[in-house]
Design an enzyme around this catalytic site. Structure first.
Site, PDB file in Angstrom:
ATOM      1  N   GLY A 197      14.987 -21.059 -28.492  1.00 33.18           N
ATOM      2  CA  GLY A 197      16.313 -20.541 -28.815  1.00 33.18           C
ATOM      3  C   GLY A 197      17.423 -21.335 -28.158  1.00 33.18           C
ATOM      4  O   GLY A 197      17.335 -22.554 -27.974  1.00 33.18           O
ATOM      5  N   SER A 198      18.463 -20.635 -27.754  1.00 32.16           N
ATOM      6  CA  SER A 198      19.674 -21.302 -27.257  1.00 32.16           C
ATOM      7  C   SER A 198      19.496 -21.967 -25.902  1.00 32.16           C
ATOM      8  O   SER A 198      20.405 -22.661 -25.437  1.00 32.16           O
ATOM      9  CB  SER A 198      20.827 -20.302 -27.187  1.00 32.16           C
ATOM     10  OG  SER A 198      21.183 -19.876 -28.492  1.00 32.16           O
ATOM     11  N   THR A 199      18.349 -21.767 -25.235  1.00 32.32           N
ATOM     12  CA  THR A 199      18.117 -22.502 -23.989  1.00 32.32           C
ATOM     13  C   THR A 199      18.001 -24.000 -24.252  1.00 32.32           C
ATOM     14  O   THR A 199      18.034 -24.800 -23.312  1.00 32.32           O
ATOM     15  CB  THR A 199      16.843 -22.012 -23.280  1.00 32.32           C
ATOM     16  OG1 THR A 199      15.705 -22.210 -24.129  1.00 32.32           O
ATOM     17  CG2 THR A 199      16.954 -20.534 -22.929  1.00 32.32           C
ATOM     18  N   MET A 200      17.887 -24.401 -25.532  1.00 32.07           N
ATOM     19  CA  MET A 200      17.845 -25.820 -25.894  1.00 32.07           C
ATOM     20  C   MET A 200      19.222 -26.465 -25.895  1.00 32.07           C
ATOM     21  O   MET A 200      19.344 -27.693 -25.797  1.00 32.07           O
ATOM     22  CB  MET A 200      17.230 -25.992 -27.288  1.00 32.07           C
ATOM     23  CG  MET A 200      15.726 -26.111 -27.301  1.00 32.07           C
ATOM     24  SD  MET A 200      15.145 -27.610 -26.496  1.00 32.07           S
ATOM     25  CE  MET A 200      15.866 -28.847 -27.574  1.00 32.07           C
ATOM     26  N   LYS A 201      20.273 -25.682 -25.992  1.00 27.44           N
ATOM     27  CA  LYS A 201      21.619 -26.251 -26.194  1.00 27.44           C
ATOM     28  C   LYS A 201      22.072 -27.152 -25.041  1.00 27.44           C
ATOM     29  O   LYS A 201      22.683 -28.193 -25.292  1.00 27.44           O
ATOM     30  CB  LYS A 201      22.614 -25.131 -26.460  1.00 27.44           C
ATOM     31  CG  LYS A 201      22.394 -24.480 -27.822  1.00 27.44           C
ATOM     32  CD  LYS A 201      23.237 -23.228 -28.032  1.00 27.44           C
ATOM     33  CE  LYS A 201      22.886 -22.582 -29.374  1.00 27.44           C
ATOM     34  NZ  LYS A 201      23.550 -21.280 -29.558  1.00 27.44           N
TER      35      LYS A 201
END
Length: 590
Positions: free
Chosen positions: A277-281
């Protein structure tokens, strides 16, 4: 003649006896020894496992195992009911078990019992019944450490976790000795020591049992609060890569032999993969900064809050964020912003960059069953793959991999292999320029500040860098359901990061909230508040600390009618108490 015949017979008998007992006595001596002399194993204990401070996590305690010689026991069938009652088993079951081994000389009746119980059974003096010393593993921390340590089987051999990974180191080498037994199986004399027993070697882990207990407690609280089905927490030391805590739920009691719920045995933090999820951003932003296609102040037009990639796929934000800088994309967790950054990157460059942070590769922590996750190569991408990967879909990783990647951001771009063993040499490699890593770290700091998505992760007196994530789960038809995985990954303190922590909560009840900032961020806050105190990590946000202290003092003065309070100011804190932590429920102790 009769007297002469008898005398001759006597001479023959004496001669034969002399021949058998003196001249050619080896055969019968061997036959006698085969009936009364035995070579018995000398059991040895496994090495003790301790945490980084020397506190015991797994110890071996002496126990007794009751065994019988079926040939002797079956000569006294009337005593089988008495023996069965002492063993706590039905008489017909015991009779059947012994009868099936009627041609043998050894059968276990009950293994690994308390020595006092064994003495009570032996006191009955039932023919053919005896005991032997063995060792049983005991885990003082119970289910809080179950997934890290694993457990041993009835033969005291490691079955899962670090007990299995370090079996050869911990097991030791049993010895053997020769003894003489009487017809009841009791040892009359120890004849010879054949091989001395060598105990197993001790193992010191990087785990801190205090932080481990905090992680387990707060994760359990989060699951009860949100109605989630499972969860994982990983805490790493940023500089060394040491695993300080790793907790999973549901768990099991290793003192009970692992139990029957095999699903609860999995160390989800190492073996189970999720779309991050958004932990990749933050990694997408770091890739853009490294490639030189963006700067922290680059402005992106995110109107009207959604963007069509093709006729079948539309990227959406939670709301329309309008114009945002690169920092704002992380602060607001914009999917559109991450996708626009990835569009500026070369496919192969983006793939190699993400792989450099450990995604798609086994972490090599030494834990059995580690998963490499999934990072598809550019040749297998289709139209929307790179865009969705930029905000955490289309690839998968374990919680440990995410924690390792974030630790690299906090360690000046230096990726360090994680380890569970204290003092073990670790491999490190530079995957990002320190200046860029520091820029991304300060962008992530805005996530826990006013206007960010994880204000509940803020810790008084410390700057916290982090990122929330809320990923939808696959359904049975291959699409995405309305069920979620909630994340928070963070580093603290920002000025000199000491801890990298990842919280993953699986399938929270949507009616109770499912966003990472609501579900997982409070777990991070509560665990890190305790860890920072336990490790004596100095605050890096003194001004906020002093302001809170002054505000609290002012409230106390107002509550006291405008008069100063004699006992001085007290700093408010929502941190969980560390002193006097209640011991976890262990059960199953021998």
């Amino acid at each position: 003649m009769v007297g002469g015949a008898l005398g001759l017979c006597s001479v023959v008998l004496v001669g034969r006896a002399f021949d058998l007992q003196v001249v050619h006595n080896e055969f019968y001596r061997q036959q006698g020894e085969a009936r009364f002399k035995r070579e018995l194993p000398i059991p040895t204990s496994r090495g003790m496992i301790t945490d980084r401070n020397g506190e015991p996590l797994a110890v071996s305690t002496p126990v007794e195992s009751i065994w019988a010689n079926p040939q002797e026991l079956l000569k006294n069938p009337a005593r089988i009911p008495e023996l069965a009652k002492a063993l706590g088993v039905p008489a017909d079951y015991l009779a059947r078990k012994v009868g099936q081994k009627a041609g043998k000389e050894f059968v276990y009746l009950k293994r690994r019992i308390n020595p006092d119980e064994a003495r009570r059974i032996l006191a009955l003096q039932i023919p053919g019944v005896a005991s032997q010393r063995e060792y049983r593993r005991f885990y003082p921390q119970g289910e809080a450490m179950a997934h890290v340590l694993g457990f041993t089987n009835v033969d005291d051999r490691g079955q899962e976790g670090l007990e299995l990974a370090f079996e050869d180191w911990l097991r030791g080498t049993p010895g053997s000795k020769r003894v003489i037994r009487d017809r009841r199986g009791n040892i009359v004399e120890s004849v010879d020591l054949v091989t001395p027993a060598e105990p197993g070697k001790d193992l010191t882990l990087t785990i801190d049992r205090r932080i481990q207990y905090l992680a387990h407690r707060e994760l359990r609280s989060a699951l009860l609060r949100t109605g989630a089905s499972a969860g994982s927490v990983v805490v790493l030391d940023v500089a060394s890569g040491e695993v300080l805590a790793m907790a999973n739920l549901p768990s099991y009691n290793p003192n009970a032999g692992g139990g029957t719920n095999i699903d609860a045995h999995r160390n989800r933090a190492v073996t189970d993969v999720v779309e991050p999820g958004s932990t990749m951003k933050p990694l997408t932003v770091a890739a853009g900064l490294k490639a030189g296609v963006i700067t922290p102040s680059t402005v992106f037009d995110l109107n009207p809050g959604y963007m069509a990639l093709d006729r079948r796929y539309t990227i959406r934000d939670h709301r329309n964020y309008g114009l945002q800088t690169t920092t704002g994309i992380i602060t607001k967790s914009s999917n559109l912003g991450a996708a626009k950054i990835s569009a500026k990157l070369d496919d192969q460059f983006f793939y190699e960059f993400i792989r450099g942070f450990g995604y798609g590769q086994v972490p090599q922590s030494g834990f059995p069953g580690e998963s490499p996750g999934l990072l598809p190569q550019p040749s297998k991408w289709f139209g929307t793959t790179k865009a969705t990967m930029s905000y955490g879909y289309g690839l998968s990783a374990t919680p440990l991999q995410i924690a390792v990647a974030y630790a690299a951001l906090g360690n000046g771009g230096m990726l360090t292999r994680p380890t569970f063993v204290k003092g073990e040499e670790r491999e490190s490699r530079q995957v990002l320029d320190p200046a860029i890593a520091n820029e991304v770290l300060h962008m992530m700091q805005t996530v826990t500040e006013t206007g960010g998505t994880a204000t509940q992760a803020a810790i008084l007196g410390y700057h916290v860098a982090g990122k929330t994530g809320t990923a939808r789960k696959f359904n049975s038809t291959g699409g995405y359901s309305r069920r979620y995985v909630s994340f928070f990954a963070g580093l603290v303190p920002v000025e000199r990061p000491r801890f990298s922590m990842v919280v993953v909560v699986d399938d929270p009840d949507p009616g109770k909230g499912y966003f990472g900032g609501l579900v997982s961020a409070p777990v991070f806050k509560n665990v890190m508040e305790g860890a920072l105190r336990l490790m004596d990590v100095a605050p890096d946000d003194i001004d906020t600390w002093l302001a809170a202290q002054a505000e609290t003092e002012a409230k106390r003065i107002r509550a006291n009618g405008g008069k100063p309070v004699k006992d001085g100011p007290v700093l408010p804190s929502a941190a969980p108490s560390i002193a006097g932590l209640p011991a976890p429920v262990m059960g199953g102790a021998p």
